[in-house]
Write an enzyme that holds these catalytic residues in place. Sequence first.
Site, PDB file in Angstrom:
ATOM      1  N   HIS A  46      -5.207   7.188  26.100  1.00 16.01           N
ATOM      2  CA  HIS A  46      -5.248   8.485  26.787  1.00 16.01           C
ATOM      3  C   HIS A  46      -6.057   9.465  25.945  1.00 16.01           C
ATOM      4  O   HIS A  46      -5.833   9.608  24.737  1.00 16.01           O
ATOM      5  CB  HIS A  46      -3.817   8.981  26.992  1.00 16.01           C
ATOM      6  CG  HIS A  46      -3.749  10.385  27.492  1.00 16.01           C
ATOM      7  ND1 HIS A  46      -4.523  10.829  28.539  1.00 16.01           N
ATOM      8  CD2 HIS A  46      -3.018  11.458  27.084  1.00 16.01           C
ATOM      9  CE1 HIS A  46      -4.258  12.105  28.751  1.00 16.01           C
ATOM     10  NE2 HIS A  46      -3.362  12.518  27.885  1.00 16.01           N
ATOM     11  N   CYS A  71       0.447  12.166  32.130  1.00 13.90           N
ATOM     12  CA  CYS A  71      -0.747  11.482  31.599  1.00 13.90           C
ATOM     13  C   CYS A  71      -0.596   9.963  31.594  1.00 13.90           C
ATOM     14  O   CYS A  71      -1.586   9.242  31.439  1.00 13.90           O
ATOM     15  CB  CYS A  71      -1.063  11.991  30.203  1.00 13.90           C
ATOM     16  SG  CYS A  71      -1.214  13.776  30.138  1.00 13.90           S
ATOM     17  N   ASN A 107      -8.785  16.670  28.116  1.00 14.04           N
ATOM     18  CA  ASN A 107      -7.637  15.889  28.588  1.00 14.04           C
ATOM     19  C   ASN A 107      -7.555  16.021  30.113  1.00 14.04           C
ATOM     20  O   ASN A 107      -7.264  17.093  30.628  1.00 14.04           O
ATOM     21  CB  ASN A 107      -6.376  16.444  27.918  1.00 14.04           C
ATOM     22  CG  ASN A 107      -5.105  15.714  28.319  1.00 14.04           C
ATOM     23  OD1 ASN A 107      -5.091  14.948  29.271  1.00 14.04           O
ATOM     24  ND2 ASN A 107      -4.030  15.975  27.599  1.00 14.04           N
TER      25      ASN A 107
END
Length: 333
Positions: free
Chosen positions: A260, A118, A290
């Site tokens: 994020h 990520c 996500n």
Amino acid sequence: MSDPPPIVTSIIGTGSYTPERVMSNADIEKIVDTTDEWITTRTGIKERRLAADGEATSDLAAIAARRAMDDAGVSADEIDLIIIATISPDMFFPSTACFVQQKIGAQNAVAYDISAACSGFLFAIQQANQSMCSGASKTVLVIGAEKLSTFINWEDRATCVLFGDGAGAIVMRSGEVKNGHKVISTDLGTDGSKTDILKIPGGGSALPLTCENISERPNTIYMEGQEVFKQAVTAMSRSCVHALEKAGITQEELSLVIAHQANKRIIDAIAKRLGLSEKQTFINLHKYGNTSAASIAIALDEANREGRLAPGDNLLLVAFGAGLTWASAVVKW
Ligand code: UT7
């Protein structure tokens, strides 16, 4: 003779693409034992996008890339470097970046992928920055793209509710400060002692897929959620402080923080630690879940298109992911 002025790098265009198919929390309720209420209160996610069958990560990336190039007013033959951050590549090899190079017709570019989960998009920005500052490249396409739905165990309620597909891209250029944009500082870190808490364990050389193990789905995401949560809050808060120190600015001088987009509670916890107001944080995870390396790239493009970024704004990007990896970047918009 005086030294030449330092090379300035800036973001001159943004773009993103999220697939058409929407999977809501109500849709997931039909697949696993979960509720919209649980997903919403624990994560903030309401829906996510899923790529179509036959739509690969490079397809999502190529659309986002073209949009970023249009926004920048840059043609494909001007791109001399393409870096794609992804953990869901089209194949182990060739790199997804090579597929994108072909799809967008950027024949003059060097293209490669990086894997930092990520945090990958910010790692890629750092690499692009260094390449431009060394004089090796001038116009760089940085992309975060994921088709994570391929690597989700749709029987595991602890993970399948969290992730989605999408891509975001930026065009960066050296020596050209468009409206004063520039990358001021970056801060990256990794901790290989915690590789076990978030991973896709199978399908690689450590645990190849076999007829015997395929039914256990080792080629899907495994996560120790609570531990990852704690590590994420600590590492991201610390990295923000380091990037701000390097940039020589304070939290109060930040116009927007794009973290994020994994969990609204993580972003709230970081905001609390840093003393940020709600107005200073950007959230779009309710729409996409996500999307790993694509998450900040998509959010940056949305913030840009929504008019949340004004010339001269100080922007902080911050990410955390498997590895462990973390990264921050302070950008003058
Ligand atoms: O992108 C890289 C970074 N990733 C992250 O940052 C993710 C970090 N972790 C998280 O966001 C959170 O830990 C999760 C959202 C994954 C989980 O939230 P949590 O508040 O930590 O829940 P938990 O794992 O402690 O589970 C609490 C309960 C458990 O039930 P019991 O043992 O208390 O009876 C789980 O079995 O919730 C249960 N549970 C669910 N219930 C309904 C877990 N998943 C679900 C679900 N629906 N989808």
